[in-house]
Design a protein around this motif. Structure first.
Motif, mmCIF file in Angstrom:
data_model
loop_
_atom_site.group_PDB
_atom_site.id
_atom_site.type_symbol
_atom_site.label_atom_id
_atom_site.label_comp_id
_atom_site.label_asym_id
_atom_site.label_seq_id
_atom_site.Cartn_x
_atom_site.Cartn_y
_atom_site.Cartn_z
ATOM 1 N N THR A 17 -31.446 27.565 9.852
ATOM 2 C CA THR A 17 -30.480 26.682 9.197
ATOM 3 C C THR A 17 -29.057 27.159 9.452
ATOM 4 N N THR A 50 -32.120 15.969 -3.207
ATOM 5 C CA THR A 50 -31.252 16.318 -2.083
ATOM 6 C C THR A 50 -31.809 15.923 -0.726
ATOM 7 N N ILE A 51 -33.066 15.526 -0.629
ATOM 8 C CA ILE A 51 -33.655 15.175 0.665
ATOM 9 C C ILE A 51 -32.844 14.090 1.393
ATOM 10 N N ASP A 54 -28.905 14.348 4.096
ATOM 11 C CA ASP A 54 -29.492 15.083 5.205
ATOM 12 C C ASP A 54 -28.495 15.248 6.349
ATOM 13 N N VAL A 56 -28.865 16.205 10.841
ATOM 14 C CA VAL A 56 -29.794 16.462 11.942
ATOM 15 C C VAL A 56 -29.031 17.043 13.124
ATOM 16 N N SER A 66 -34.039 18.661 11.373
ATOM 17 C CA SER A 66 -33.453 18.078 10.172
ATOM 18 C C SER A 66 -33.285 19.134 9.101
ATOM 19 N N LEU A 67 -32.161 19.080 8.393
ATOM 20 C CA LEU A 67 -31.928 19.997 7.289
ATOM 21 C C LEU A 67 -32.959 19.802 6.182
ATOM 22 N N SER A 68 -33.344 18.565 5.932
ATOM 23 C CA SER A 68 -34.337 18.305 4.884
ATOM 24 C C SER A 68 -35.671 18.968 5.199
ATOM 25 N N GLU A 69 -36.018 19.080 6.477
ATOM 26 C CA GLU A 69 -37.255 19.754 6.842
ATOM 27 C C GLU A 69 -37.162 21.254 6.574
ATOM 28 N N GLU A 71 -35.330 22.535 4.159
ATOM 29 C CA GLU A 71 -35.416 22.639 2.703
ATOM 30 C C GLU A 71 -36.864 22.539 2.235
ATOM 31 N N ARG A 122 -43.563 16.165 11.686
ATOM 32 C CA ARG A 122 -42.871 15.125 10.927
ATOM 33 C C ARG A 122 -43.857 14.189 10.234
ATOM 34 N N ASN A 184 -29.623 6.418 6.485
ATOM 35 C CA ASN A 184 -29.233 6.080 7.849
ATOM 36 C C ASN A 184 -28.823 4.624 7.993
#
Length: 468
Positions: A17, A50-51, A54, A56, A66-69, A71, A122, A184
């Motif tokens: 990250t 927070t998901i 995001d 990418v 992805s930042l959410s991944e 997290e 994913r 998005n």
């Protein structure tokens, strides 16, 4: 799970990250993991909030990180570090195995093996999040904590979406007058709200106190206005079907419960809550009279209505033929050319170039043909057709198997305790994805909300309190 393995995985995710995004983002991932380790319910609710916010970054051979991944991975490892694997219930993970195997088979026949892994990860997010949510909230009896988390999600994203209708923020809209909050695109935002709105409707029908019920009505209204402001025509239709199904289940269940006074279903509720609700509505209308002239919201609403009118002037059938039939025809042709294992994950945009003649036939029929020329490469506007095109009959059958298992669990919840929240959420998801695609873009959000609805202690059937 051995703690050193989990902690090593968390350290790796924090490092990645920091490299791909920002050191502050890495610090946030570490804090989220620590909170999940100490207080899993708080950590998971915060993760859900927070998901959607995001970011990418493209990496090796165009693979997206992805930042959410990051997290989610950190939260999952942090929680597993305190668990005995033998005591866990892996059924939700097993439900997803046929679908993931189909993706693997389709991928290795069309791509290099290392290109398949990101798609497998994913697509597995929905099963992992469902498993994590069911495990974390199993046995948790603090219903209020869960409801506050769901309420904050709706309020946060509905408010940020509606702020895009103000002059300061509205000038930056990239989709005309269509709001999208942190998502998005507007359609994805509308699909996300359709995960929350059935839950809010469930709370409206089952909350015992008038004041609490009124708060849920306000939140439902705010969230619904935000959804309508996306100008999605599919999402409200899916919500209507979900609310109808939930209403039928609600009154069918309550009529079977002898301890309830049936006259309270409609008449007594109107007598007690009607005047209070009417007074609040009058206050809202008076507030609107002062707010609308001071902002451009009125103009935005007018332009939005004109947009919907133009896009729907041919009626339901004509609009469906114009706005969805070209996408469906391309998707069906791709699936027919590759019926068993599909074209492989991530190849839809490339393969659609071979079917541009189908789109050209609609040049004189579709109002927004320039948009169609661009958007038809993204997806087929039907989740099940999209899965068939990408992964063939095997992939579609695997995903339908997962939905059947989920639906069976939801129906068991209805029969066992009268809890129909999961049934409403799944109804909205299925109807919406007949003319759009919200998976895997909302995989983690879907897994969390459905998992929460299937958890008995977190989604109680009825509050047996006084209606005062």
């Amino acid at each position: 799970m051995p703690r050193w393995i989990a902690y090593a995985g968390i350290a790796l995710l924090v490092t990645l990250t920091s490299l791909y995004f920002h050191p502050l983002a890495a610090l946030w991932v570490a804090v989220l993991a620590a909170l999940t380790r100490l207080r899993p319910t708080y950590g998971l609710l915060l993760l859900f909030l927070t998901i959607p916010i995001d970011a990418v970054q493209p990496t090796y051979e165009g693979i997206i990180v992805s930042l959410s991944e990051m997290e989610f991975g950190a939260c999952l490892l942090a929680w597993l570090s305190g668990q005995e694997l033998a005591k866990l219930r892996p059924q939700p993970l097993l439900w997803g195995v046929p679908f993931l195997l189909a993706i693997a088979v389709s991928g290795v026949t069309q791509l290099d093996w290392h290109q398949v892994l990101p798609h497998l990860l994913r697509s597995s997010e929905i099963f992992l999040m469902l498993f994590l949510t069911l495990e974390v909230f199993r046995g948790q009896r603090d219903k209020q904590r869960v409801r506050v988390g769901l309420a904050l999600a709706g309020f946060l994203f509905a408010t940020t979406g509606l702020l895009q209708l103000t002059p300061m923020v509205g000038a930056r809209l990239v989709s005309g007058t269509r709001v999208f909050s942190f998502f998005n695109n507007p359609n994805q935002f509308a699909a996300y709200l359709n995960l929350l709105l059935p839950f809010y409707f469930f709370f409206i029908l089952t909350s015992a106190g008038r004041k609490i019920r009124l708060l849920w009505i306000y939140l439902f209204t705010l969230t619904l206005i935000a959804q309508l402001s996306t100008l999605s025509r599919t999402a409200p239709l899916a919500l209507i079907f979900a609310m109808l199904a939930m209403s039928v289940l609600h009154y069918r269940t309550r009529l079977r419960q002898p301890y309830l006074n049936h006259s309270r279903l409609i008449g007594q509720w109107l007598r007690r809550s009607g005047p209070l609700l009417a007074a609040h509505l009058v206050g809202i209308l008076l507030l609107g009279v002062f707010v609308l002239p001071m902002t451009s919201i009125g103009d935005q609403i007018h332009r939005s209505l004109q947009n919907v009118k133009l896009r729907s002037e041919k009626g339901l059938v004509g609009t469906l033929a114009d706005s969805r039939l070209p996408y469906w025809e391309v998707g069906f042709q791709i699936w027919r050319d590759h019926p068993w294992v599909g074209i492989g994950p991530g190849r839809y945009r490339d393969v659609t170039e071979e079917h541009v003649e189908i789109i050209n036939r609609y040049r004189d029929q579709v109002i927004y043909f320039p948009a169609l020329e661009i958007n038809y490469r993204i997806h087929s506007h039907n989740l099940f057709l999209q899965l068939a095109a990408l992964y063939g009959i095997l992939g579609l059958a695997g995903f339908l198997y997962f939905l059947v298992r989920l639906s069976g669990r939801a129906l068991l919840r209805v029969r066992a305790s009268g809890d129909y929240a999961a049934a409403g959420i799944l109804t909205a998801f299925l109807i919406h994805n007949l003319v759009d695609v919200s998976f895997p873009s909302l995989a983690m959000e879907i897994g969390f909300v459905v998992g929460l609805a299937l958890t008995p202690e977190s989604s109680p059937a009825y509050d047996r309190g006084s209606d005062s």
